[in-house]
Design a protein around this motif. Structure first.
Motif, PDB file in Angstrom:
ATOM      1  N   ALA B  90       0.848  -1.211   0.000  1.00  0.00           N
ATOM      2  CA  ALA B  90       0.000   0.000   0.000  1.00  0.00           C
ATOM      3  C   ALA B  90       0.871   1.245   0.000  1.00  0.00           C
ATOM      4  O   ALA B  90       0.594   2.225  -0.707  1.00  0.00           O
ATOM      5  CB  ALA B  90      -0.903  -0.011   1.230  1.00  0.00           C
ATOM      6  N   PHE B  91       1.930   1.193   0.784  1.00  0.00           N
ATOM      7  CA  PHE B  91       2.858   2.331   0.879  1.00  0.00           C
ATOM      8  C   PHE B  91       3.471   2.628  -0.490  1.00  0.00           C
ATOM      9  O   PHE B  91       3.467   3.762  -0.961  1.00  0.00           O
ATOM     10  CB  PHE B  91       3.954   1.971   1.895  1.00  0.00           C
ATOM     11  CG  PHE B  91       4.923   3.064   2.183  1.00  0.00           C
ATOM     12  CD1 PHE B  91       4.647   4.019   3.140  1.00  0.00           C
ATOM     13  CD2 PHE B  91       6.130   3.137   1.506  1.00  0.00           C
ATOM     14  CE1 PHE B  91       5.550   5.032   3.403  1.00  0.00           C
ATOM     15  CE2 PHE B  91       7.034   4.141   1.760  1.00  0.00           C
ATOM     16  CZ  PHE B  91       6.739   5.091   2.720  1.00  0.00           C
ATOM     17  N   LEU B  93       2.452   1.590  -3.505  1.00  0.00           N
ATOM     18  CA  LEU B  93       1.443   1.893  -4.527  1.00  0.00           C
ATOM     19  C   LEU B  93       0.925   3.334  -4.394  1.00  0.00           C
ATOM     20  O   LEU B  93       0.705   4.011  -5.396  1.00  0.00           O
ATOM     21  CB  LEU B  93       0.279   0.904  -4.354  1.00  0.00           C
ATOM     22  CG  LEU B  93      -0.563   0.566  -5.570  1.00  0.00           C
ATOM     23  CD1 LEU B  93       0.313   0.128  -6.720  1.00  0.00           C
ATOM     24  CD2 LEU B  93      -1.575  -0.524  -5.238  1.00  0.00           C
ATOM     25  N   SER B  94       0.766   3.787  -3.154  1.00  0.00           N
ATOM     26  CA  SER B  94       0.226   5.141  -2.936  1.00  0.00           C
ATOM     27  C   SER B  94       1.166   6.211  -3.498  1.00  0.00           C
ATOM     28  O   SER B  94       0.770   7.338  -3.736  1.00  0.00           O
ATOM     29  CB  SER B  94      -0.008   5.387  -1.446  1.00  0.00           C
ATOM     30  OG  SER B  94       1.221   5.481  -0.775  1.00  0.00           O
ATOM     31  N   HIS B  95       2.439   5.836  -3.678  1.00  0.00           N
ATOM     32  CA  HIS B  95       3.405   6.817  -4.177  1.00  0.00           C
ATOM     33  C   HIS B  95       3.220   7.121  -5.657  1.00  0.00           C
ATOM     34  O   HIS B  95       3.522   8.219  -6.098  1.00  0.00           O
ATOM     35  CB  HIS B  95       4.831   6.337  -3.922  1.00  0.00           C
ATOM     36  CG  HIS B  95       5.321   6.710  -2.566  1.00  0.00           C
ATOM     37  ND1 HIS B  95       4.810   6.128  -1.422  1.00  0.00           N
ATOM     38  CD2 HIS B  95       6.235   7.606  -2.150  1.00  0.00           C
ATOM     39  CE1 HIS B  95       5.405   6.657  -0.373  1.00  0.00           C
ATOM     40  NE2 HIS B  95       6.265   7.552  -0.785  1.00  0.00           N
ATOM     41  N   LEU B  97       0.294   6.157  -7.576  1.00  0.00           N
ATOM     42  CA  LEU B  97      -1.081   6.213  -8.076  1.00  0.00           C
ATOM     43  C   LEU B  97      -1.531   7.670  -8.210  1.00  0.00           C
ATOM     44  O   LEU B  97      -1.385   8.447  -7.278  1.00  0.00           O
ATOM     45  CB  LEU B  97      -2.018   5.495  -7.106  1.00  0.00           C
ATOM     46  CG  LEU B  97      -2.158   3.986  -7.217  1.00  0.00           C
ATOM     47  CD1 LEU B  97      -3.307   3.506  -6.348  1.00  0.00           C
ATOM     48  CD2 LEU B  97      -2.402   3.568  -8.646  1.00  0.00           C
TER      49      LEU B  97
END
Lengths: 286, 111
Positions: B90-91, B93-95, B97
């Motif tokens: 999640a960490f 991917l959030s960067h 997206l």
């Protein structure tokens, strides 16, 4: 320094004047290290005796010049430990260094009292003593730096803990009050802690309270959205509360779209929203 | 025979669980999607749970696979819900997206 000549001379001098040398360095030890109750008189006496004993063992070793020998290592470790002990008790590294220099001077003065030392032997002994004491001072500085690093690391860890006060306010609901500025490194620390907490607590909702955020810029808002996205990717609901009017104005002027973010005015509203999503209802006692 | 690394289990009540194994070759995207959709249709699924619990990182290629599969599922009126995404994934991917994903997310399977 050849073991058979100069070290033997130095051992002879030490053995002959051990009482006087010990008394002199003990006295100075009490002046420098005993004043602030850093070391007790008994500790200083023990310290002086142990130092002289370790020095004689080094001089008596196969090669007194070998700084990898167990005897040399023992002497270094002795000063390393003493240094830590003094620093932990609030002493200053300068005082210990001055004390080591004083010990060197005392030994050189003791040599002056000895008769029949050839100039070339004297030169060798002085060079040798200078080398040994320089190494000992370095050992003290190493210990000092290690201790400082440990302190800084502990302070950083404490700061990290206080910077991310994540609380499980209800079963499956986490709150994260953000106070101060969100820079990249702090965002990373908060995100790492928060995402791990979501995984371990299986938190269904996270309420992020921005009441303590005084100002916001494009970078901070980017970090905020990144955090919300990461929470959502984990499968939790992210609710942002406490956005001040000036922050809201700044967000709109920065063209930041909070459309995908659930916002509420206050932390309590955020909590109510989290409860609503979890199909929970808090009612007054009848 | 189903492609390697593709474990699709019907859970009942119109739900299916997809557990990707190590052998899942996402470069064979069209074949995989066809196979998954066919089996979803056959079981009359309305929801597809995609288990990400064993993936510590999701790179752009894997995200593209998830995105394509979610869109394909939507075409069949099947909701794709990714579950158990790891904090590290999640960490990361959030960067990168730029917008929300095509799939839904949940912490775990609700029984």
């Amino acid at each position: 320094m050849a073991k058979n000549s100069s070290s033997a001379i130095l051992i002879g001098v030490l053995k002959l004047q051990v009482g006087q040398i010990s008394e002199t360095i003990e006295r100075e030890g009490r002046n420098l290290l005993g004043g602030g109750n850093l070391l007790s008189p008994e500790e200083i006496t023990d310290f002086c005796l142990e130092f002289l004993q370790l020095l004689i063992e080094l001089l008596d070793s196969k090669d007194p010049h070998d700084d990898a020998s167990p005897q040399f290592h023992a002497l270094e470790m002795f000063f390393n430990n003493l240094s830590r002990q003094i620093l932990v008790r609030g002493g200053r590294v300068e005082d210990l260094v001055r004390y080591i220099q004083f010990m060197q001077r005392t030994l050189i003065e003791a040599l002056g009292a000895a008769k029949n030392i050839k100039p070339e032997d004297m030169r060798d002994i002085l060079l040798y003593l200078s080398g040994v004491f320089n190494e000992l001072i370095l050992a003290v500085f190493h210990a000092y730096l290690d201790e400082k690093e440990r302190t800084i690391y502990a302070q950083e860890a404490e700061l990290r803990e206080t910077a991310t006060p994540i609380t499980e306010i209800w079963d499956g609901v986490l709150t994260l009050p953000i106070i101060g500025t969100l820079d990249s490194s702090r965002t990373m620390i908060i995100m790492e802690a928060l995402l791990n907490r979501i995984a371990t607590e299986r938190a269904a909702a996270v309420v992020m309270d921005l009441t303590g955020v005084k100002s916001i810029d494009s970078q901070v808002s980017h970090h905020l959205i990144q955090m919300v996205r990461a929470i959502q990717l984990m499968g939790s609901d992210a609710i942002v509360t406490g956005i001040r009017p000036e922050i809201a104005r700044a967000l709109t002027s920065l063209n930041i779209d909070l459309g995908s973010v659930t916002t509420r005015a206050t932390l309590s509203d955020g909590l109510k929203e989290a409860f609503r999503r979890m199909n929970l209802q808090v009612l007054p006692k009848a | 025979m189903s492609p390697a690394g593709l474990h699709l289990t019907p859970l009942g009540q119109g739900r299916c669980l997809l557990e990707p194994g190590r052998g899942l070759d996402i470069s064979q995207r069209p074949l995989l999607i066809e196979d998954i959709l066919e089996r979803l249709q056959r079981s009359g699924a309305a929801v597809l749970y995609y288990d990400l619990g064993e993936l510590p990182l999701i790179d752009e290629a894997y995200y593209a696979w998830l995105d394509t599969l979610a869109r394909a599922c939507a075409a069949l009126n099947v909701r794709m819900i990714c579950m158990r995404m790891q904090p590290t994934a999640a960490f990361g991917l959030s960067h990168y997206l730029k917008e929300g994903p095509a799939f839904e997310t949940t912490l775990g399977l609700c029984v």
